[in-house]
Design an enzyme around this catalytic site. Sequence first.
Site, short mmCIF file in Angstrom:
data_model
loop_
_atom_site.label_atom_id
_atom_site.label_comp_id
_atom_site.label_asym_id
_atom_site.label_seq_id
_atom_site.Cartn_x
_atom_site.Cartn_y
_atom_site.Cartn_z
N ASP A 1 0.62 -1.38 -0.04
CA ASP A 1 0.04 -0.07 -0.16
C ASP A 1 0.62 1.16 0.16
O ASP A 1 1.95 1.20 0.13
CB ASP A 1 -1.15 0.15 1.24
CG ASP A 1 -0.40 -0.31 2.46
OD1 ASP A 1 0.80 -0.31 2.48
OD2 ASP A 1 -0.97 -0.23 3.74
N ASN B 1 -7.35 -0.06 14.07
CA ASN B 1 -8.64 -0.05 13.70
C ASN B 1 -8.97 -1.45 12.98
O ASN B 1 -10.07 -1.86 12.41
CB ASN B 1 -9.18 1.15 12.89
CG ASN B 1 -8.54 1.09 11.54
OD1 ASN B 1 -7.59 0.29 11.09
ND2 ASN B 1 -8.90 2.17 10.86
N HIS C 1 -7.64 -2.48 10.21
CA HIS C 1 -7.22 -2.51 8.77
C HIS C 1 -6.09 -3.45 8.42
O HIS C 1 -5.22 -3.75 9.23
CB HIS C 1 -6.77 -0.96 8.17
CG HIS C 1 -5.67 -0.35 8.70
ND1 HIS C 1 -5.68 0.91 8.62
CD2 HIS C 1 -4.58 -0.91 8.88
CE1 HIS C 1 -4.40 1.33 9.02
NE2 HIS C 1 -3.78 0.29 9.12
N GLU D 1 -9.72 -0.33 5.05
CA GLU D 1 -10.12 0.10 6.10
C GLU D 1 -11.71 -0.38 6.56
O GLU D 1 -12.37 -0.85 5.69
CB GLU D 1 -10.33 1.77 5.88
CG GLU D 1 -9.12 2.40 5.63
CD GLU D 1 -8.28 2.76 6.80
OE1 GLU D 1 -8.35 2.22 7.65
OE2 GLU D 1 -7.70 3.98 6.78
C1 F6R Z 1 1.57 -0.42 6.12
C2 F6R Z 1 0.26 -1.25 6.39
C3 F6R Z 1 -0.69 -1.06 7.61
C4 F6R Z 1 0.02 -1.44 8.76
C5 F6R Z 1 -0.65 -1.29 9.96
C6 F6R Z 1 0.06 -1.48 11.30
O1 F6R Z 1 1.98 -0.84 4.79
O2 F6R Z 1 -0.41 -1.92 5.52
O3 F6R Z 1 -1.89 -1.62 7.60
O4 F6R Z 1 0.41 -2.71 8.80
O5 F6R Z 1 -1.34 0.02 10.27
O6 F6R Z 1 1.14 -0.53 11.50
P1 F6R Z 1 2.09 -0.70 12.84
O7 F6R Z 1 2.70 -2.07 12.29
O8 F6R Z 1 3.02 0.52 12.38
O9 F6R Z 1 1.33 -0.73 13.75
#
Ligand code: F6R
Length: 239
Positions: free
Chosen positions: A70, A138, A140, A145
């Site tokens: 992403d 959340n 995701h 989302e």
């Molecule tokens: C980023 C992504 C997000 C993260 C998620 C957790 O490329 O795909 O979905 O994996 O927000 O983020 P961290 O690891 O920073 O807690």
Amino acid sequence: MPLPTPLPLPDHETVSTAAAGWIEERLVRQPNSLLCLATGGTPMRAYERLAQHARSNPALLAQARILKLDEWGGIPLDRPATCESYLQESLIRPLGLGSRYVGFASQPTDPKQECARIASWLAAEGPIDLCILGLGLNGHLGFNEPADSLQPHAHIATLTPESLSHAMIAAEPVRPTYGLTLGMADLLQSREILLMVTGTSKREPLRRLLDGRISPSFPASFLWLHPRVTLLVDQAALA
Ligand code: F6R
């Protein structure tokens, strides 16, 4: 059984070591694997370890293909906050993997067209062999989302307030205006998925994930539908 209650590892470092080992084991079996990589705080140490091992064993990543999961839409690609910079610095540049690496641009002139480009690349080169994910606060996955419905393939995401508060972009003066992400079907069609969850901030989302109720209001819950998910968690997240 998908998503068995995980045995927690002591901390983020041991989760990272185990994750790097998990990826390496599979790369040895299938050197030309297509890896889809999340960024953020959780997986970066695992990528660093993978890069360390690949330096002493260049065959490890010599044929692998890498797809960025992403990207933050609207932030210049070379800013330190982008998913691109995270991957370039940890893996792609140090190991010279640029010719086997594909990812969303962060400021495409036509974001819809950019999603179509990634979708057709994945349709030709996929499915993903190894999908490495982190868990959003959340729920995701990538920028899939929470919503009334989820999207199957690469799409433009409306970022939730939780995502807009993500630590990755906390120090970034340019605010993202949207997200670009692979879709839930792309993730669920992966041959194997590794989800890493660490730290006390992930206690509640991990509890909700392990609850086992599948809902688009918590996209990670769709992992219950996948037969080969490995969940690596630390004690802080599982407490
Ligand atoms: C980023 C992504 C997000 C993260 C998620 C957790 O490329 O795909 O979905 O994996 O927000 O983020 P961290 O690891 O920073 O807690």
